[in-house]
Structure formats: structure tokens, C-alpha cells
Design a protein around this motif. Sequence first.
Motif, PDB file in Angstrom:
ATOM      1  N   ALA A   1      -0.983 -10.051   4.506  1.00 15.88           N
ATOM      2  CA  ALA A   1      -0.802 -11.461   4.911  1.00 15.88           C
ATOM      3  C   ALA A   1      -1.008 -12.431   3.751  1.00 15.88           C
ATOM      4  N   ALA A   2      -1.668 -11.967   2.682  1.00 15.19           N
ATOM      5  CA  ALA A   2      -1.953 -12.866   1.551  1.00 15.19           C
ATOM      6  C   ALA A   2      -0.664 -13.309   0.867  1.00 15.19           C
ATOM      7  N   PRO A   3      -0.554 -14.572   0.538  1.00 14.88           N
ATOM      8  CA  PRO A   3       0.680 -15.050  -0.131  1.00 14.88           C
ATOM      9  C   PRO A   3       0.852 -14.397  -1.517  1.00 14.88           C
ATOM     10  N   VAL A   4       2.077 -14.064  -1.824  1.00 14.86           N
ATOM     11  CA  VAL A   4       2.358 -13.444  -3.128  1.00 14.86           C
ATOM     12  C   VAL A   4       2.408 -14.535  -4.196  1.00 14.86           C
ATOM     13  N   LYS A   5       1.626 -14.319  -5.262  1.00 11.66           N
ATOM     14  CA  LYS A   5       1.611 -15.308  -6.352  1.00 11.66           C
ATOM     15  C   LYS A   5       2.857 -15.130  -7.207  1.00 11.66           C
ATOM     16  N   SER A   6       3.524 -16.227  -7.457  1.00 15.81           N
ATOM     17  CA  SER A   6       4.756 -16.143  -8.275  1.00 15.81           C
ATOM     18  C   SER A   6       4.401 -16.211  -9.740  1.00 15.81           C
TER      19      SER A   6
ATOM     20  N   ASP B   1     -12.280  -1.300   9.542  1.00 17.80           N
ATOM     21  CA  ASP B   1     -12.436  -2.129   8.348  1.00 17.80           C
ATOM     22  C   ASP B   1     -11.258  -1.917   7.389  1.00 17.80           C
ATOM     23  N   PHE B   2     -10.837  -0.664   7.244  1.00 20.37           N
ATOM     24  CA  PHE B   2      -9.679  -0.350   6.387  1.00 20.37           C
ATOM     25  C   PHE B   2      -8.426  -1.075   6.900  1.00 20.37           C
ATOM     26  N   VAL B   3      -8.195  -1.039   8.205  1.00 18.43           N
ATOM     27  CA  VAL B   3      -7.021  -1.700   8.797  1.00 18.43           C
ATOM     28  C   VAL B   3      -7.108  -3.214   8.590  1.00 18.43           C
ATOM     29  N   ARG B   4      -8.295  -3.765   8.795  1.00 19.42           N
ATOM     30  CA  ARG B   4      -8.515  -5.206   8.636  1.00 19.42           C
ATOM     31  C   ARG B   4      -8.179  -5.652   7.205  1.00 19.42           C
ATOM     32  N   ARG B   5      -8.678  -4.883   6.235  1.00 22.07           N
ATOM     33  CA  ARG B   5      -8.456  -5.232   4.825  1.00 22.07           C
ATOM     34  C   ARG B   5      -6.984  -5.081   4.449  1.00 22.07           C
ATOM     35  N   THR B   6      -6.348  -4.026   4.967  1.00 22.86           N
ATOM     36  CA  THR B   6      -4.927  -3.785   4.676  1.00 22.86           C
ATOM     37  C   THR B   6      -4.064  -4.927   5.219  1.00 22.86           C
ATOM     38  N   GLU B   7      -4.372  -5.349   6.450  1.00 24.54           N
ATOM     39  CA  GLU B   7      -3.582  -6.436   7.059  1.00 24.54           C
ATOM     40  C   GLU B   7      -3.796  -7.757   6.320  1.00 24.54           C
ATOM     41  N   LYS B   8      -5.027  -7.956   5.853  1.00 27.03           N
ATOM     42  CA  LYS B   8      -5.346  -9.166   5.100  1.00 27.03           C
ATOM     43  C   LYS B   8      -4.529  -9.211   3.800  1.00 27.03           C
ATOM     44  N   GLN B   9      -4.460  -8.055   3.123  1.00 30.31           N
ATOM     45  CA  GLN B   9      -3.693  -7.984   1.865  1.00 30.31           C
ATOM     46  C   GLN B   9      -2.208  -8.273   2.111  1.00 30.31           C
TER      47      GLN B   9
END
Length: 384
Positions: free
Chosen positions: A379-384, A369-377
Motif C-alpha cells: 500500500a505504500a506509495p512508490v517513490k519516483s 504480523d507478516f501479512v500485515r507488514r506485506t500489505e503495508k508495503q
Amino acid sequence: MTKSRIAAVDVGNDSIKAIFGELEYELNIPNIVARDTEDRPVIGIEELDDKNPLDGIHVKVHSPALKENNVIYRVGNLATKSNNATELDPGSSKSEEDQTLVMLFTTLALDAVKGEFPSTKNVIDASYTLGTGLPLREVKEGKDAGYRSKLVGSVHQVEFLVTPKYQGLKVNIKFNDVKVYPEGFAAYINLVMDNNLKIINKDLIDKRILIQDIGGLSTDIAVIKNRNVDDDKAQGFNLGVSESLEAIREEIRTKHGVELDSRRDVVEIITRKNDRNHIMVKGSRTSVHDITDRILLDLAKKQYRLLRNVWQKNSQTEICYFVGGGAHVLKDYLKTLNNNLDGYNIEFFEDDKESIWMMANAYYKLITDFVRRTEKQKAAPVKS
């Protein structure tokens, strides 16, 4: 860059239980080591490579985390045959023992040689994201941070010496990340959630629960309410099954002249399906019921007293789950005591493997679950 592989490792006092990758590989190795020399006698290298590597683990371990570095060990089944075999002693802290690290690194190395990582000239570079745990008492004392810092940021090397199939291989182990969980909390996660951390036990999720995890060297009683471990009320005790197993082993030696290799042999005698509580003495099947019953009943009474004391302080508790290898050994004695005394609402896992593998399964759920959440973060687009 070497891709990090998931590892969930429960360094139990009796044995190491480990789960790797996408649940495709698991290991169970007795937690026994014996110091050794570089050349252990074997009959023919060809014959050596026909054998199971797990029956002949012979390694040299190098790590800045070890108090005694570059020591050669027999590990697991091979160590049980040595006169100088060592098992963890009652009163010792899992997080501070070289043996814990030697077992951890060796277990990871046994996974790494299976071809998941790149290798150059017999040297394998392995990277792991590790989920593991420590007794509640040690976490409450803050030892988890020190244990984690020993692992991350360093390279730990296991060299296979006279080991079937793996002789001459060296494994360099790095940790991408390490999560150290309190054992009682891990047991709760395993009770109520599946591998994707979806709730599978809705009946339990909002109950007030005790989880009594009986290990080799210690017992943790986690107090769960509002879906969390109550850190103030959770307690760890220096009372496990190891001393009792050692007492049984010693009494069998004194009374019957039979030398058992390790505590694991004692566990096998008292838990196997057929011929339980019997040994062979000079070729004759002999009962040791009198020894095992007396010593284990005495330990069960002490464990029951712990339950009673914690339940009194948490009077609105609805159920207590007994987990761990020690609960497996004491199950019948605790049930009998409870029926004759207070009649608390207690539960055991009738599936032996489920009870014994509970911590490793929980660490696997938590670290994936930790790995899943880390990868999701990431992959999330960075807000400008």
C-alpha cells in the motif's frame, strides 16, 4: 483471484492444532492416520450426515509433495478405530513424513469446506497464507527450506469420501506464502507478545530465558538472550513422550488385557481431572498408577538431565519455561524432581490449553504480523 486466508497450524505429534482467519475457527485433530479403501461401511447416508465430520474424516489425498500419492486415509478419531493406525515414530523427521502433510492438507480442507472460498461443481479452490513450524533440530539442519518448497508452487487436493456432511467435495489447496518457524522461537514470541506483537510481558523481555518444549518425538531447548534465540546454544534432542506413552499402553495391555486405541487414550488417562491414572478392567475401576508413575518418572529424570546440562552451559539463565503437550504430561514429576534436587527457577502453564496451544497461537501471531507488514508495503506509495 481467490483471496488468501490465514492459517496457523501446529502439526504436533499428539494432535494438530490449527487457527484460521480472524481467529474465528480452530481445529484440534488427533495426529493419527490409517490407510483405507474407497468404500468404508456406514449405516445409511442420512445417518452419516447427522454425525460430526471430525469423527468420520475419510479422504483421498493427492499432492506432488507426497512420497505415496493418491492414497485413501482415515484421519483422526476415525483412524483410532483401525487396526493399521499409524502415529509418527520416534526418530522420524516431521518435515520428511507423508503423515505430516496428509494431516496438514486435511486440516486445511476441513476449514475450506466451511464456505470461505468459491466452489464449482463440488470443487473448492482454496488459497492459504500458512504459518507453521518445525523442531529446532530440523531447522538447524536446514530442513525448513525443503519443507516450504514442497508446499508452495503446487496444488494439493483433498477429496472427501465417506465423511459426514462433506462427502463428494474436493478441495484444491494452494499456498500464497508459507512461513516455517523454529518451535522454540515461536514459544518465546507467545510468552512475551499479544496478537498484535505488542509486548505484554515486560518482566521477561530482557531476561535470559530457557524454553524447554517437550513434544511427542523431540525436545527443543531454546536459549533466549537479547530478545533473540541464540542459534548456537539452542539444542534439539530426539527425546519426547511418545515412546513412554507407547510403553504405558503396552504394559496396560500385557498386565490388564486392556487395549487402548492410541497414545492419546494414555494421555487422557494420566491428565484427566477425575479418576486420573485409572482404567476400567472388566467393568471394575482399576489403578494403573504403578505403571504410569514408574515410566513417566524415568522420562522426567531424562528431561531434567537435559535442563541441567543446558543450564550449566548458560549459567546466567534466570528462568526456564516448560511448554508443550509433553510438559503438560510430566509437570508434576518435573516439579517434584526440581524441589528435591537443584531447585532451578522453573515455570509451567497451569492452564492446560495455553500450554498445548502455545505453538499454534505463536504461529498465528507471527503469520498475521507478516501479512500485515506485506500489505503495508504494497500500500505504500512508490517513490519516483
